[in-house]
Design a protein around this motif. Structure first.
Motif, PDB file in Angstrom:
ATOM      1  N   MET A 154       0.856  -1.339   0.135  1.00 48.67           N
ATOM      2  CA  MET A 154       0.130  -0.120  -0.046  1.00 48.67           C
ATOM      3  C   MET A 154       0.831   1.132  -0.136  1.00 48.67           C
ATOM      4  N   PHE A 155       1.953   1.159   0.660  1.00 49.83           N
ATOM      5  CA  PHE A 155       2.679   2.255   0.602  1.00 49.83           C
ATOM      6  C   PHE A 155       3.571   2.529  -0.823  1.00 49.83           C
ATOM      7  N   ILE A 156       3.944   1.393  -1.296  1.00 49.81           N
ATOM      8  CA  ILE A 156       4.491   1.585  -2.601  1.00 49.81           C
ATOM      9  C   ILE A 156       3.561   2.162  -3.691  1.00 49.81           C
ATOM     10  N   ARG A 157       2.483   1.582  -3.555  1.00 49.18           N
ATOM     11  CA  ARG A 157       1.184   1.976  -4.615  1.00 49.18           C
ATOM     12  C   ARG A 157       0.730   3.243  -4.410  1.00 49.18           C
ATOM     13  N   HIS A 158       0.149   3.493  -3.018  1.00 49.38           N
ATOM     14  CA  HIS A 158      -0.519   4.755  -2.764  1.00 49.38           C
ATOM     15  C   HIS A 158       0.112   5.655  -1.763  1.00 49.38           C
ATOM     16  N   LYS A 159       1.345   5.398  -1.269  1.00 52.28           N
ATOM     17  CA  LYS A 159       1.923   6.204  -0.088  1.00 52.28           C
ATOM     18  C   LYS A 159       1.215   6.287   1.160  1.00 52.28           C
ATOM     19  N   ILE A 160       0.393   5.182   1.494  1.00 52.04           N
ATOM     20  CA  ILE A 160      -0.672   5.003   2.580  1.00 52.04           C
ATOM     21  C   ILE A 160       0.085   4.136   3.694  1.00 52.04           C
ATOM     22  N   ASN A 161      -0.043   4.165   4.880  1.00 50.52           N
ATOM     23  CA  ASN A 161       0.343   3.268   5.835  1.00 50.52           C
ATOM     24  C   ASN A 161      -0.986   2.955   6.468  1.00 50.52           C
ATOM     25  N   ILE A 162      -1.244   1.652   6.460  1.00 54.70           N
ATOM     26  CA  ILE A 162      -2.262   0.998   7.095  1.00 54.70           C
ATOM     27  C   ILE A 162      -2.191   0.798   8.666  1.00 54.70           C
ATOM     28  N   ASP A 163      -3.376   0.423   9.132  1.00 52.75           N
ATOM     29  CA  ASP A 163      -3.391  -0.037  10.745  1.00 52.75           C
ATOM     30  C   ASP A 163      -3.176  -1.527  10.769  1.00 52.75           C
ATOM     31  N   ILE A 164      -1.973  -2.134  10.715  1.00 57.14           N
ATOM     32  CA  ILE A 164      -1.531  -3.478  10.575  1.00 57.14           C
ATOM     33  C   ILE A 164      -2.260  -4.324  11.575  1.00 57.14           C
ATOM     34  N   PRO A 165      -2.479  -4.191  12.739  1.00 51.26           N
ATOM     35  CA  PRO A 165      -3.050  -5.133  13.636  1.00 51.26           C
ATOM     36  C   PRO A 165      -4.689  -5.182  13.167  1.00 51.26           C
ATOM     37  N   LYS A 166      -5.158  -3.976  12.815  1.00 47.43           N
ATOM     38  CA  LYS A 166      -6.816  -4.017  12.377  1.00 47.43           C
ATOM     39  C   LYS A 166      -7.053  -4.805  10.959  1.00 47.43           C
ATOM     40  N   VAL A 167      -6.055  -4.680  10.252  1.00 45.82           N
ATOM     41  CA  VAL A 167      -6.080  -5.317   8.857  1.00 45.82           C
ATOM     42  C   VAL A 167      -5.717  -6.786   9.263  1.00 45.82           C
ATOM     43  N   ALA A 168      -4.973  -7.148  10.181  1.00 44.28           N
ATOM     44  CA  ALA A 168      -4.615  -8.552  10.456  1.00 44.28           C
ATOM     45  C   ALA A 168      -5.930  -9.208  10.913  1.00 44.28           C
ATOM     46  N   ARG A 169      -6.811  -8.625  11.776  1.00 46.60           N
ATOM     47  CA  ARG A 169      -7.838  -9.040  12.100  1.00 46.60           C
ATOM     48  C   ARG A 169      -8.916  -9.193  11.023  1.00 46.60           C
ATOM     49  N   LEU A 170      -8.904  -8.156  10.127  1.00 51.69           N
ATOM     50  CA  LEU A 170      -9.848  -8.575   8.957  1.00 51.69           C
ATOM     51  C   LEU A 170      -9.525  -9.424   8.199  1.00 51.69           C
ATOM     52  N   ILE A 171      -8.002 -10.136   7.965  1.00 54.91           N
ATOM     53  CA  ILE A 171      -8.032 -10.959   7.163  1.00 54.91           C
ATOM     54  C   ILE A 171      -8.333 -12.463   7.850  1.00 54.91           C
ATOM     55  N   GLU A 172      -8.358 -12.085   9.257  1.00 56.31           N
ATOM     56  CA  GLU A 172      -8.757 -13.532   9.752  1.00 56.31           C
ATOM     57  C   GLU A 172     -10.444 -13.726   9.461  1.00 56.31           C
ATOM     58  N   LEU A 173     -10.887 -12.469   9.699  1.00 58.25           N
ATOM     59  CA  LEU A 173     -12.512 -12.652   9.539  1.00 58.25           C
ATOM     60  C   LEU A 173     -12.861 -12.945   8.108  1.00 58.25           C
ATOM     61  N   ALA A 174     -11.991 -12.418   7.077  1.00 54.77           N
ATOM     62  CA  ALA A 174     -12.153 -12.895   5.914  1.00 54.77           C
ATOM     63  C   ALA A 174     -11.895 -14.490   5.389  1.00 54.77           C
ATOM     64  N   ALA A 175     -11.080 -15.007   6.190  1.00 56.93           N
ATOM     65  CA  ALA A 175     -10.819 -16.452   6.194  1.00 56.93           C
ATOM     66  C   ALA A 175     -11.994 -17.170   6.568  1.00 56.93           C
ATOM     67  N   GLY A 176     -12.698 -16.756   7.667  1.00 54.07           N
ATOM     68  CA  GLY A 176     -13.714 -17.441   8.183  1.00 54.07           C
ATOM     69  C   GLY A 176     -14.903 -17.153   7.047  1.00 54.07           C
ATOM     70  N   TYR A 177     -15.108 -16.109   6.397  1.00 55.22           N
ATOM     71  CA  TYR A 177     -16.357 -15.877   5.782  1.00 55.22           C
ATOM     72  C   TYR A 177     -16.465 -16.805   4.450  1.00 55.22           C
ATOM     73  N   ILE A 178     -14.946 -17.211   4.051  1.00 56.81           N
ATOM     74  CA  ILE A 178     -15.011 -17.957   2.858  1.00 56.81           C
ATOM     75  C   ILE A 178     -14.903 -19.341   3.062  1.00 56.81           C
ATOM     76  N   ASP A 179     -14.783 -19.857   4.396  1.00 59.14           N
ATOM     77  CA  ASP A 179     -14.569 -21.338   4.754  1.00 59.14           C
ATOM     78  C   ASP A 179     -15.888 -22.156   4.200  1.00 59.14           C
ATOM     79  N   ASN A 180     -17.055 -21.696   4.175  1.00 52.88           N
ATOM     80  CA  ASN A 180     -18.254 -22.578   3.728  1.00 52.88           C
ATOM     81  C   ASN A 180     -18.065 -22.852   2.060  1.00 52.88           C
ATOM     82  N   ASP A 181     -17.475 -22.028   1.117  1.00 55.55           N
ATOM     83  CA  ASP A 181     -17.713 -22.177  -0.274  1.00 55.55           C
ATOM     84  C   ASP A 181     -16.530 -21.937  -0.796  1.00 55.55           C
TER      85      ASP A 181
END
Length: 232
Positions: free
Chosen positions: A185-212
């Motif tokens: 994101m920094f390379i593409r957009h010069k933006i720093n993300i909130d890493i712990p929050k994004v890590a939590r979202l990745i875990e959520l996403a992994a759960g959302y896809i689990d059934n299909d």
């Protein structure tokens, strides 16, 4: 994974569309290079695998990113966008981005959720590093790509030599994926993300896809097989 066999050329080809995006060669062009590669090098067995890997990833012919990003199963967009709908608002906040970027970046979060799930199945980092250590194959790729993409020899060599630093080749965790995404994101957009929050979202996403997600890959594998069969 989609081709039911592995080789260094398939590995490099499957990563190629993301490697060759540049100011002069956009996302759609990069994700449509598989058929052109097939026409240029299709009779060379090892390089044939490179083309097949690129096709399996791409948009045209219809590969993984067509079904993940563009269109899948009657949805408005692809599978990853559809799954990302539930994460848009939180993604905007966690990634420090304007709302209009939210759905696109939420689909990236879903892609990382898929990557997390796949990484748990095996050490794919070793496969990637082995492919990028194949000097003969990398050299051949460096000879072919400038003419196909309009990029300079220097740019192509830089992308080939540095790409493993741009993606997560470790045994992926939500935190390692989020850290690598912060770099991207920094390379593409010069933006720093909130890493712990994004890590939590990745875990959520992994759960959302689990059934299909397994059904998704079964459909895509069949469609990619049909696309490859129809190549001229």
């Amino acid at each position: 994974m989609l081709l039911n066999r592995a080789s260094d050329a398939i590995t490099l080809g499957s990563l190629l569309p993301d490697m060759i995006i540049s100011k002069n060669f956009n996302h759609i062009q990069a994700h449509s290079i598989g058929h052109e590669l097939w026409q240029v090098i299709g009779k060379d067995s090892e390089m044939n695998d490179l083309a097949l890997g690129a096709i399996s990833h791409g948009i045209t012919p219809k590969g993984l990113d067509y079904f993940g990003d563009e269109q899948y199963s009657g949805f408005e967009r692809g599978y990853c966008f559809e799954k990302g709908r539930l994460l848009v608002e939180e993604t905007v906040a966690a990634c420090n981005i304007p709302p209009q970027m939210g759905w696109w970046k939420a689909h990236n979060i879903v892609e990382m959720g898929i990557e997390l799930r796949i990484s748990a199945l095996g050490n794919y980092g070793n496969t990637i590093h082995r492919a990028f250590s194949n000097v003969a194959l990398i050299t051949r790729l460096g000879e072919i790509l400038p003419g196909l993409t309009g990029s300079s020899d220097h740019h192509i060599k830089s992308r080939l030599s540095g790409f493993t630093g741009y993606i997560d080749t470790s045994k992926a965790t939500p935190m390692s994926l989020a850290q690598k995404y912060n770099f991207q994101m920094f390379i593409r957009h010069k933006i720093n993300i909130d890493i712990p929050k994004v890590a939590r979202l990745i875990e959520l996403a992994a759960g959302y896809i689990d059934n299909d997600i397994d059904d998704f890959f079964r459909v895509v594998r069949k469609q990619v097989y049909n696309e490859i069969k129809s190549l001229d």
